[in-house]
Design an enzyme around this catalytic site. Structure first.
Site, PDB file in Angstrom:
ATOM      1  N   THR A   1       4.377   2.477   5.599  1.00 44.86           N
ATOM      2  CA  THR A   1       2.995   1.988   5.707  1.00 44.86           C
ATOM      3  C   THR A   1       2.240   2.859   6.704  1.00 44.86           C
ATOM      4  O   THR A   1       2.802   3.239   7.748  1.00 44.86           O
ATOM      5  CB  THR A   1       2.919   0.507   6.163  1.00 44.86           C
ATOM      6  OG1 THR A   1       1.576   0.210   6.570  1.00 44.86           O
ATOM      7  CG2 THR A   1       3.837   0.188   7.326  1.00 44.86           C
TER       8      THR A   1
ATOM      9  N   ARG B   1       0.919  -5.120  -5.278  1.00 45.77           N
ATOM     10  CA  ARG B   1       1.077  -6.314  -4.441  1.00 45.77           C
ATOM     11  C   ARG B   1       1.222  -7.468  -5.410  1.00 45.77           C
ATOM     12  O   ARG B   1       0.325  -7.718  -6.211  1.00 45.77           O
ATOM     13  CB  ARG B   1      -0.144  -6.510  -3.541  1.00 45.77           C
ATOM     14  CG  ARG B   1      -0.431  -5.311  -2.624  1.00 45.77           C
ATOM     15  CD  ARG B   1      -1.544  -5.662  -1.644  1.00 45.77           C
ATOM     16  NE  ARG B   1      -2.173  -4.473  -1.067  1.00 45.77           N
ATOM     17  CZ  ARG B   1      -1.730  -3.824  -0.001  1.00 45.77           C
ATOM     18  NH1 ARG B   1      -0.638  -4.231   0.606  1.00 45.77           N
ATOM     19  NH2 ARG B   1      -2.370  -2.779   0.480  1.00 45.77           N
TER      20      ARG B   1
ATOM     21  N   VAL C   1      16.926   8.007  -0.709  1.00 43.39           N
ATOM     22  CA  VAL C   1      17.760   6.859  -1.103  1.00 43.39           C
ATOM     23  C   VAL C   1      18.529   7.222  -2.379  1.00 43.39           C
ATOM     24  O   VAL C   1      19.739   6.987  -2.491  1.00 43.39           O
ATOM     25  CB  VAL C   1      16.891   5.593  -1.339  1.00 43.39           C
ATOM     26  CG1 VAL C   1      17.735   4.464  -1.927  1.00 43.39           C
ATOM     27  CG2 VAL C   1      16.230   5.148  -0.040  1.00 43.39           C
TER      28      VAL C   1
ATOM     29  N   ASN D   1     -23.752  14.760  24.776  1.00 43.69           N
ATOM     30  CA  ASN D   1     -24.936  14.541  23.947  1.00 43.69           C
ATOM     31  C   ASN D   1     -24.597  13.794  22.659  1.00 43.69           C
ATOM     32  O   ASN D   1     -25.440  13.590  21.810  1.00 43.69           O
ATOM     33  CB  ASN D   1     -25.648  15.864  23.631  1.00 43.69           C
ATOM     34  CG  ASN D   1     -24.829  16.727  22.680  1.00 43.69           C
ATOM     35  OD1 ASN D   1     -23.668  16.439  22.418  1.00 43.69           O
ATOM     36  ND2 ASN D   1     -25.443  17.771  22.173  1.00 43.69           N
TER      37      ASN D   1
ATOM     38  N   ASP E   1      -0.026   1.853   8.550  1.00 47.30           N
ATOM     39  CA  ASP E   1      -0.507   1.012   9.657  1.00 47.30           C
ATOM     40  C   ASP E   1       0.348   1.094  10.926  1.00 47.30           C
ATOM     41  O   ASP E   1      -0.121   0.764  12.005  1.00 47.30           O
ATOM     42  CB  ASP E   1      -0.568  -0.461   9.220  1.00 47.30           C
ATOM     43  CG  ASP E   1      -1.500  -0.672   8.041  1.00 47.30           C
ATOM     44  OD1 ASP E   1      -2.409   0.159   7.843  1.00 47.30           O
ATOM     45  OD2 ASP E   1      -1.313  -1.670   7.314  1.00 47.30           O
TER      46      ASP E   1
ATOM     47  N   GLY F   1       0.828  -1.208   0.000  1.00 44.09           N
ATOM     48  CA  GLY F   1       0.000   0.000   0.000  1.00 44.09           C
ATOM     49  C   GLY F   1       0.860   1.254   0.000  1.00 44.09           C
ATOM     50  O   GLY F   1       1.836   1.335   0.736  1.00 44.09           O
TER      51      GLY F   1
ATOM     52  N   GLY G   1       5.838  -2.370   3.608  1.00 42.11           N
ATOM     53  CA  GLY G   1       5.445  -2.865   4.925  1.00 42.11           C
ATOM     54  C   GLY G   1       5.735  -4.341   5.089  1.00 42.11           C
ATOM     55  O   GLY G   1       6.649  -4.896   4.463  1.00 42.11           O
ATOM     56  N   ASP G   2       4.908  -4.940   5.901  1.00 37.87           N
ATOM     57  CA  ASP G   2       5.060  -6.343   6.280  1.00 37.87           C
ATOM     58  C   ASP G   2       5.217  -7.299   5.082  1.00 37.87           C
ATOM     59  O   ASP G   2       6.152  -8.103   5.031  1.00 37.87           O
ATOM     60  CB  ASP G   2       3.782  -6.652   7.087  1.00 37.87           C
ATOM     61  CG  ASP G   2       3.693  -8.054   7.542  1.00 37.87           C
ATOM     62  OD1 ASP G   2       4.248  -8.337   8.601  1.00 37.87           O
ATOM     63  OD2 ASP G   2       3.068  -8.860   6.837  1.00 37.87           O
TER      64      ASP G   2
ATOM     65  N   ASP H   1       2.541  -0.941  11.862  1.00 37.56           N
ATOM     66  CA  ASP H   1       2.471  -2.271  12.492  1.00 37.56           C
ATOM     67  C   ASP H   1       3.782  -3.049  12.397  1.00 37.56           C
ATOM     68  O   ASP H   1       3.780  -4.278  12.445  1.00 37.56           O
ATOM     69  CB  ASP H   1       1.333  -3.089  11.857  1.00 37.56           C
ATOM     70  CG  ASP H   1       1.500  -3.260  10.354  1.00 37.56           C
ATOM     71  OD1 ASP H   1       2.349  -2.582   9.752  1.00 37.56           O
ATOM     72  OD2 ASP H   1       0.767  -4.092   9.776  1.00 37.56           O
TER      73      ASP H   1
ATOM     74  N   ARG I   1      -5.104  -2.585   8.930  1.00 35.52           N
ATOM     75  CA  ARG I   1      -4.984  -4.024   8.618  1.00 35.52           C
ATOM     76  C   ARG I   1      -5.291  -4.851   9.861  1.00 35.52           C
ATOM     77  O   ARG I   1      -6.446  -5.056  10.138  1.00 35.52           O
ATOM     78  CB  ARG I   1      -3.620  -4.339   8.026  1.00 35.52           C
ATOM     79  CG  ARG I   1      -3.626  -5.603   7.204  1.00 35.52           C
ATOM     80  CD  ARG I   1      -2.358  -5.775   6.464  1.00 35.52           C
ATOM     81  NE  ARG I   1      -1.219  -5.403   7.273  1.00 35.52           N
ATOM     82  CZ  ARG I   1      -0.051  -5.964   7.178  1.00 35.52           C
ATOM     83  NH1 ARG I   1       0.121  -6.924   6.311  1.00 35.52           N
ATOM     84  NH2 ARG I   1       0.951  -5.560   7.912  1.00 35.52           N
TER      85      ARG I   1
ATOM     86  N   ALA J   1     -12.101  11.554  20.859  1.00 34.08           N
ATOM     87  CA  ALA J   1     -13.212  10.612  20.712  1.00 34.08           C
ATOM     88  C   ALA J   1     -13.499   9.909  22.040  1.00 34.08           C
ATOM     89  O   ALA J   1     -12.693   9.965  22.976  1.00 34.08           O
ATOM     90  CB  ALA J   1     -12.879   9.589  19.632  1.00 34.08           C
TER      91      ALA J   1
ATOM     92  N   ARG K   1     -17.454  15.491  14.119  1.00 33.24           N
ATOM     93  CA  ARG K   1     -17.915  15.933  15.448  1.00 33.24           C
ATOM     94  C   ARG K   1     -19.004  17.006  15.320  1.00 33.24           C
ATOM     95  O   ARG K   1     -19.961  17.040  16.111  1.00 33.24           O
ATOM     96  CB  ARG K   1     -16.713  16.477  16.243  1.00 33.24           C
ATOM     97  CG  ARG K   1     -17.022  17.185  17.516  1.00 33.24           C
ATOM     98  CD  ARG K   1     -17.202  16.273  18.715  1.00 33.24           C
ATOM     99  NE  ARG K   1     -16.015  15.517  19.017  1.00 33.24           N
ATOM    100  CZ  ARG K   1     -16.021  14.411  19.759  1.00 33.24           C
ATOM    101  NH1 ARG K   1     -17.155  13.949  20.248  1.00 33.24           N
ATOM    102  NH2 ARG K   1     -14.903  13.771  20.020  1.00 33.24           N
TER     103      ARG K   1
ATOM    104  N   LYS L   1     -23.809  10.007  29.429  1.00 31.35           N
ATOM    105  CA  LYS L   1     -24.098  10.513  30.787  1.00 31.35           C
ATOM    106  C   LYS L   1     -23.768  11.997  30.833  1.00 31.35           C
ATOM    107  O   LYS L   1     -24.496  12.791  31.370  1.00 31.35           O
ATOM    108  CB  LYS L   1     -23.258   9.758  31.813  1.00 31.35           C
ATOM    109  CG  LYS L   1     -23.975   8.492  32.284  1.00 31.35           C
ATOM    110  CD  LYS L   1     -23.292   7.883  33.484  1.00 31.35           C
ATOM    111  CE  LYS L   1     -23.846   6.479  33.722  1.00 31.35           C
ATOM    112  NZ  LYS L   1     -22.814   5.542  34.099  1.00 31.35           N
TER     113      LYS L   1
HETATM  114  O1  F6P Z   1      -1.361  -1.839   4.663  1.00 28.01           O
HETATM  115  C1  F6P Z   1      -1.905  -0.606   4.313  1.00 28.01           C
HETATM  116  C2  F6P Z   1      -3.385  -0.714   4.090  1.00 28.01           C
HETATM  117  O2  F6P Z   1      -3.892   0.580   3.799  1.00 28.01           O
HETATM  118  C3  F6P Z   1      -4.189  -1.339   5.232  1.00 28.01           C
HETATM  119  O3  F6P Z   1      -4.441  -0.448   6.282  1.00 28.01           O
HETATM  120  C4  F6P Z   1      -5.427  -1.781   4.505  1.00 28.01           C
HETATM  121  O4  F6P Z   1      -6.043  -2.863   5.166  1.00 28.01           O
HETATM  122  C5  F6P Z   1      -4.894  -2.201   3.167  1.00 28.01           C
HETATM  123  O5  F6P Z   1      -3.656  -1.540   2.987  1.00 28.01           O
HETATM  124  C6  F6P Z   1      -5.798  -1.884   2.011  1.00 28.01           C
HETATM  125  O6  F6P Z   1      -5.211  -2.364   0.860  1.00 28.01           O
HETATM  126  P1  F6P Z   1      -5.672  -1.986  -0.622  1.00 28.01           P
HETATM  127  O7  F6P Z   1      -5.257  -0.586  -0.904  1.00 28.01           O
HETATM  128  O8  F6P Z   1      -4.956  -2.966  -1.476  1.00 28.01           O
HETATM  129  O9  F6P Z   1      -7.160  -2.134  -0.634  1.00 28.01           O
END
Ligand code: F6P
Length: 327
Positions: free
Chosen positions: A130, A76, A27, A219, A132, A15, A106-107, A134, A176, A191, A159, A216
């Site tokens: 990424t 991908r 780079v 609103n 995320d 992504g 990313g991962d 993560d 993800r 939030a 809001r 409580k």
């Molecule tokens: O990993 C980045 C991300 O944006 C995730 O947060 C999400 O689940 C996924 O990619 C969405 O992927 P795509 O752009 O292929 O729908």
């Protein structure tokens, strides 16, 4: 100084994330600074397999530091998961005389890189790009801060309606399998709750949200929901809430890909610039199979196997802060 790496291949994969262009620029320029040729590979591993390669000079990366997305395009690649796909990718590497790779992603990107480097003994350094956040071993990934700010702006806008109409809004955000975006944008947007995969079940979290005094003292309420935490995601949760509490006026907003777009924040531009320069340094220091991380404002090298192990946890004090501040 003479070193073995004469040409670096550079790609972005998975992504797209704001700040990837700043990393591409860093780079490219750092490599040229050290007398290393840069071959840009388009469309991630897909382009590596197909041989979509172009030599980059300093001017190829002019004027891109503030642009979202990635000028290298991204994809991908299912084929890169297969031995045949990786063999075709290696053919491109040999043909183009590429001595090492820098992969920004990313991962999934680093999982592919880990296998590829093992099979073909090519040095690969990763730069975490990424939204995320993560990846283990870095305080932040490139794109995360920009996405957080984008979500915060959306929460601020929603809001207005939530308050005017006295509604509960479920706002679904990306991540993800991780709740960093949901939790921290909930804190930043003031939030009332965040439903995240790292804590209890989604149903339990909704119960806690209601139990902690929904309406409580207010609103209206805004709940950030991390995608994939519940079947049907935010809409699924909203349906259950309405079924159990028909008295509430509930709406759902799915922010989707607008979270991945836009000009990177200063934080992401600086992070990407430092990490891009560090990636070239890492290759010059004979590092291979590592991701560049930033921990306590220091550059670190994190083995791919650790970066992708998926146990980077949200901070308990952040979870507590959100709950305390939502009274
Ligand atoms: O990993 C980045 C991300 O944006 C995730 O947060 C999400 O689940 C996924 O990619 C969405 O992927 P795509 O752009 O292929 O729908």
């Amino acid at each position: 100084m003479e070193h073995e790496i004469k040409t670096i291949g550079l790609l972005t994969s998975g992504g797209d994330a704001p700040g990837m262009n700043a990393a591409v620029r860093a780079v490219t320029r750092a490599a040229i600074f050290h007398g290393i040729k840069v071959k840009a590979i388009y469309r991630g591993y897909k382009g590596l397999i197909k041989g979509e390669v172009e030599e980059f000079h300093s001017e190829n990366v002019s004027g891109i530091i503030g642009r979202g997305g990635t000028i290298l395009r991204s994809a991908r690649s299912e084929k890169f998961r297969t031995p045949e796909g990786r063999a075709a990718a290696y053919e491109t590497i040999k043909r183009e005389e590429i001595d090492a790779l820098v992969v920004i992603g990313g991962d999934g990107t680093f999982t592919g890189a880990k296998t590829f480097t093992k099979e073909y003994n090519i040095p690969i350094v990763g730069v975490p790009g990424t939204v995320d956040n993560d990846l283990w071993g870095t305080d932040s990934t490139i794109g995360y801060d920009t996405a957080l700010n984008t979500i915060m702006d959306c929460v601020d806008k929603i809001r207005d309606t939530a308050t005017s109409h006295e509604r509960i809004f479920f706002i679904e955000v990306m991540g993800r399998d991780a709740g960093f975006l949901a939790l921290n944008s909930a804190i930043a947007g003031g939030a009332e709750a965040a439903i995240i995969p790292e804590r209890k079940t989604a149903e339990e979290q909704i119960e806690a949200f209601i139990g902690h005094g929904l309406r409580k003292s207010k609103n209206s309420s805004i709940v950030l929901v991390a995608e994939h935490t519940f079947p049907g995601d935010a809409q699924g949760l909203a349906d259950i809430l309405v079924k159990n509490h028909p008295e509430y006026d509930v709406r759902v907003t799915i922010l989707g890909h607008l979270q991945r777009g836009g000009s990177p924040t200063a934080y992401d531009r600086i992070l990407a610039s430092r990490m891009g320069v560090a990636a070239v340094n890492a290759l010059l220091e004979d590092q291979r199979s590592v991701m560049i991380g930033l921990v306590n404002d220091e550059i670190v090298y994190v083995p791919f196997s650790k970066a992708i192990k998926k146990d980077k946890d949200v901070k308990p004090d952040s979870v507590a802060a959100l709950q305390i501040l939502a009274i």
